[in-house]
Design a protein around this motif. Structure first.
Motif, PDB file in Angstrom:
ATOM      1  N   ALA A 145       0.820  -1.209   0.000  1.00 60.75           N
ATOM      2  CA  ALA A 145       0.000   0.000   0.000  1.00 60.75           C
ATOM      3  C   ALA A 145       0.857   1.262   0.000  1.00 60.75           C
ATOM      4  CB  ALA A 145      -0.943  -0.010   1.203  1.00 60.75           C
ATOM      5  N   ASP A 146       1.970   1.232   0.727  1.00 57.71           N
ATOM      6  CA  ASP A 146       2.850   2.398   0.768  1.00 57.71           C
ATOM      7  C   ASP A 146       3.482   2.651  -0.592  1.00 57.71           C
ATOM      8  OD1 ASP A 146       2.325   2.879   3.433  1.00 57.71           O
ATOM      9  OD2 ASP A 146       4.060   1.746   4.150  1.00 57.71           O
ATOM     10  N   TYR A 147       3.911   1.584  -1.255  1.00 55.23           N
ATOM     11  CA  TYR A 147       4.514   1.737  -2.579  1.00 55.23           C
ATOM     12  C   TYR A 147       3.481   2.288  -3.565  1.00 55.23           C
ATOM     13  CZ  TYR A 147       6.617   0.648  -7.081  1.00 55.23           C
ATOM     14  OH  TYR A 147       7.111   0.751  -8.361  1.00 55.23           O
ATOM     15  N   LEU A 151       3.467   5.852  -5.696  1.00 55.31           N
ATOM     16  CA  LEU A 151       3.258   5.966  -7.138  1.00 55.31           C
ATOM     17  C   LEU A 151       2.205   7.028  -7.445  1.00 55.31           C
ATOM     18  CD1 LEU A 151       3.102   2.339  -8.637  1.00 55.31           C
ATOM     19  CD2 LEU A 151       4.895   4.031  -8.970  1.00 55.31           C
ATOM     20  N   ARG A 152       1.102   6.963  -6.706  1.00 58.55           N
ATOM     21  CA  ARG A 152       0.013   7.915  -6.936  1.00 58.55           C
ATOM     22  C   ARG A 152       0.452   9.339  -6.648  1.00 58.55           C
ATOM     23  NH1 ARG A 152      -3.343  10.613  -3.714  1.00 58.55           N
ATOM     24  NH2 ARG A 152      -2.590   9.486  -1.863  1.00 58.55           N
ATOM     25  N   LYS A 153       1.151   9.544  -5.558  1.00 57.95           N
ATOM     26  CA  LYS A 153       1.585  10.896  -5.183  1.00 57.95           C
ATOM     27  C   LYS A 153       2.641  11.454  -6.129  1.00 57.95           C
ATOM     28  CE  LYS A 153       0.516  10.431  -0.256  1.00 57.95           C
ATOM     29  NZ  LYS A 153       1.056  10.303   1.115  1.00 57.95           N
ATOM     30  N   GLY A 154       3.250  10.579  -6.917  1.00 63.08           N
ATOM     31  CA  GLY A 154       4.305  11.012  -7.825  1.00 63.08           C
ATOM     32  C   GLY A 154       3.809  11.501  -9.172  1.00 63.08           C
ATOM     33  N   VAL A 155       2.486  11.552  -9.356  1.00 60.77           N
ATOM     34  CA  VAL A 155       1.926  12.007 -10.631  1.00 60.77           C
ATOM     35  C   VAL A 155       0.973  13.172 -10.382  1.00 60.77           C
ATOM     36  CG1 VAL A 155       2.106   9.688 -11.595  1.00 60.77           C
ATOM     37  CG2 VAL A 155      -0.062  10.433 -10.576  1.00 60.77           C
ATOM     38  N   LYS A 156       0.604  13.866 -11.449  1.00 66.06           N
ATOM     39  CA  LYS A 156      -0.372  14.933 -11.343  1.00 66.06           C
ATOM     40  C   LYS A 156      -1.721  14.333 -10.970  1.00 66.06           C
ATOM     41  CE  LYS A 156       1.884  17.953 -14.710  1.00 66.06           C
ATOM     42  NZ  LYS A 156       1.767  18.667 -16.016  1.00 66.06           N
ATOM     43  N   GLN A 157      -2.371  14.940  -9.997  1.00 61.37           N
ATOM     44  CA  GLN A 157      -3.621  14.382  -9.482  1.00 61.37           C
ATOM     45  C   GLN A 157      -4.818  14.613 -10.400  1.00 61.37           C
ATOM     46  OE1 GLN A 157      -3.493  12.347  -6.513  1.00 61.37           O
ATOM     47  NE2 GLN A 157      -1.442  12.596  -7.393  1.00 61.37           N
ATOM     48  N   LEU A 194      -7.787  11.261 -10.199  1.00 64.13           N
ATOM     49  CA  LEU A 194      -7.199  10.843  -8.929  1.00 64.13           C
ATOM     50  C   LEU A 194      -7.574  11.792  -7.799  1.00 64.13           C
ATOM     51  CD1 LEU A 194      -3.591   9.822 -10.054  1.00 64.13           C
ATOM     52  CD2 LEU A 194      -5.452   8.293  -9.395  1.00 64.13           C
ATOM     53  N   GLU A 195      -7.629  13.077  -8.095  1.00 67.06           N
ATOM     54  CA  GLU A 195      -7.901  14.073  -7.065  1.00 67.06           C
ATOM     55  C   GLU A 195      -9.307  13.953  -6.473  1.00 67.06           C
ATOM     56  OE1 GLU A 195      -7.283  17.816  -8.946  1.00 67.06           O
ATOM     57  OE2 GLU A 195      -8.994  17.606 -10.322  1.00 67.06           O
ATOM     58  N   THR A 196     -10.195  13.210  -7.147  1.00 66.50           N
ATOM     59  CA  THR A 196     -11.570  13.070  -6.654  1.00 66.50           C
ATOM     60  C   THR A 196     -11.748  11.825  -5.781  1.00 66.50           C
ATOM     61  OG1 THR A 196     -12.408  11.719  -8.499  1.00 66.50           O
ATOM     62  CG2 THR A 196     -12.363  14.116  -8.807  1.00 66.50           C
ATOM     63  N   LEU A 202      -9.355   4.873  -2.722  1.00 62.51           N
ATOM     64  CA  LEU A 202      -7.948   4.569  -2.990  1.00 62.51           C
ATOM     65  C   LEU A 202      -7.568   3.208  -2.406  1.00 62.51           C
ATOM     66  CD1 LEU A 202      -6.353   8.080  -2.346  1.00 62.51           C
ATOM     67  CD2 LEU A 202      -6.441   6.862  -4.535  1.00 62.51           C
ATOM     68  N   GLU A 203      -8.083   2.928  -1.231  1.00 66.35           N
ATOM     69  CA  GLU A 203      -7.829   1.632  -0.603  1.00 66.35           C
ATOM     70  C   GLU A 203      -8.438   0.503  -1.445  1.00 66.35           C
ATOM     71  OE1 GLU A 203      -8.765  -0.708   3.614  1.00 66.35           O
ATOM     72  OE2 GLU A 203      -9.166   1.441   3.428  1.00 66.35           O
ATOM     73  N   ALA A 204      -9.651   0.754  -1.950  1.00 64.92           N
ATOM     74  CA  ALA A 204     -10.310  -0.246  -2.799  1.00 64.92           C
ATOM     75  C   ALA A 204      -9.548  -0.441  -4.102  1.00 64.92           C
ATOM     76  CB  ALA A 204     -11.744   0.180  -3.085  1.00 64.92           C
ATOM     77  N   LEU A 205      -9.013   0.628  -4.649  1.00 65.80           N
ATOM     78  CA  LEU A 205      -8.255   0.540  -5.890  1.00 65.80           C
ATOM     79  C   LEU A 205      -6.993  -0.291  -5.704  1.00 65.80           C
ATOM     80  CD1 LEU A 205      -7.857   1.338  -8.831  1.00 65.80           C
ATOM     81  CD2 LEU A 205      -6.784   3.473  -8.045  1.00 65.80           C
ATOM     82  N   PHE A 206      -6.240  -0.019  -4.664  1.00 61.09           N
ATOM     83  CA  PHE A 206      -5.034  -0.796  -4.398  1.00 61.09           C
ATOM     84  C   PHE A 206      -5.381  -2.277  -4.195  1.00 61.09           C
ATOM     85  CE2 PHE A 206      -2.473  -2.787  -0.990  1.00 61.09           C
ATOM     86  CZ  PHE A 206      -1.314  -2.987  -1.719  1.00 61.09           C
ATOM     87  N   GLY A 207      -6.397  -2.538  -3.392  1.00 59.40           N
ATOM     88  CA  GLY A 207      -6.794  -3.918  -3.137  1.00 59.40           C
ATOM     89  C   GLY A 207      -7.206  -4.636  -4.406  1.00 59.40           C
ATOM     90  N   SER A 208      -7.881  -3.915  -5.310  1.00 57.01           N
ATOM     91  CA  SER A 208      -8.332  -4.528  -6.548  1.00 57.01           C
ATOM     92  C   SER A 208      -7.167  -4.805  -7.494  1.00 57.01           C
ATOM     93  CB  SER A 208      -9.364  -3.638  -7.240  1.00 57.01           C
ATOM     94  OG  SER A 208      -9.863  -4.254  -8.408  1.00 57.01           O
ATOM     95  N   VAL A 209      -6.179  -3.919  -7.533  1.00 51.83           N
ATOM     96  CA  VAL A 209      -4.994  -4.169  -8.350  1.00 51.83           C
ATOM     97  C   VAL A 209      -4.358  -5.494  -7.940  1.00 51.83           C
ATOM     98  CG1 VAL A 209      -2.628  -3.409  -8.824  1.00 51.83           C
ATOM     99  CG2 VAL A 209      -4.497  -1.760  -8.916  1.00 51.83           C
TER     100      VAL A 209
END
Length: 274
Positions: A145-147, A151-157, A194-196, A202-209
């Motif tokens: 989750a941290d990684y 990744l998400r914070k490293g791009v334009k939201q 992403l900003e929305t 976000l937690e659901a997105l990571f879990g689904s990946v």
């Protein structure tokens, strides 16, 4: 197209079926294809590979790789590799044909575009190859989750979730093919910015990946692709061209397809509201 699940499945099949065999001949570029890529002159592949024993395999993002002693055979993009038994008829056309000492073979054909690259094990690599080798795979514990959050914070939201996940090889091997079920399971529209996204989304997105890719790999790849033996994968896609005419498995409503960011997106308007 080769994406993460099929890459890992093909690597497993290579290890199971090809290791120990010796390449008796390699024919590359015999039947030209405008969008078939080779490393160097394909006419030299036979000199580089003949007599080499298959010693292993690897999966790097969307690139399965055959190890032939000190040589590497790397496939990428739209390569369809097929294992052929001894005596089985070889295809009339192919972009790479590896014949083995026991009479078996592997034939590769290009779907739209794709690469069949041969290089030595100490090859310095290109950007995409090195990125695929260096970044942690979603199938590893290092992809946590941290990684994912970094990744998400490293791009334009203002990026959409599709642009974040399936472009620029931020997650090597994660493309448009595996995107749709991942987002359906997370109940997110491909165009959502992403900003929305809330913390819960976000937690659901990571879990689904993590979970969707695992299900695809564990079931032998997606049913829209074929494995080394010519069989479709056992994972039944929820959203793809194969399912567009059927109702959504969750709500029973109609599915939609739209062109977006250089490809089609599939989604359920009710379950994945924009």
């Amino acid at each position: 197209m080769l994406e993460l699940p099929e890459t890992y499945v093909m690597s497993e099949h290579i290890s199971k079926t090809l290791v120990g065999k010796t390449i008796s001949s390699a024919a590359a570029g015999v039947h030209p294809h405008s969008f078939a890529w080779y490393s160097g002159d394909p006419a030299e592949y036979n000199a580089k590979l003949a007599g080499k024993k298959i010693t292993g395999s690897a999966a790097y993002g969307g690139r399965p790789e055959i190890w032939a002693e000190n040589m590497r055979i790397s496939f990428c993009d739209g390569i369809r590799a097929r294992y052929l038994e001894a005596g089985e008829k070889r295809p009339a056309k192919h972009q790479l044909l590896l014949e083995f000492d026991d009479g078996t073979a592997v034939s590769c054909s290009v779907q739209m575009y794709g690469g069949m690259l041969v290089f030595e094990s100490d090859y310095g690599g290109d950007h995409h190859y090195n990125t695929a080798k260096e970044k942690p795979s979603p199938y590893t514990d290092a992809f946590d989750a941290d990684y994912f959050d970094a990744l998400r914070k490293g791009v334009k939201q203002k990026l959409s979730v599709k642009a974040f996940l399936a472009t620029e090889q931020r997650i090597p091997g994660f493309g448009n093919g595996v995107l749709h079920d991942t987002l359906w399971n997370a109940r997110l529209h491909p165009k959502r910015k992403l900003e929305t996204l809330t913390d819960k989304e976000l937690e659901a997105l990571f879990g689904s990946v993590k979970s969707t890719l695992k299900a695809m790999r564990d079931n032998g790849g997606r049913d829209t692709e074929k494995d080394l033996y010519g069989n479709p994968g056992g994972y039944r896609t929820i959203l793809s061209s194969k399912t567009l005419a059927y109702p959504c498995l969750a709500c029973g409503g109609g599915l939609k397809r739209e062109a977006y960011l250089g490809g089609n997106i599939y989604f359920c308007p009710a379950c994945q509201p924009l």
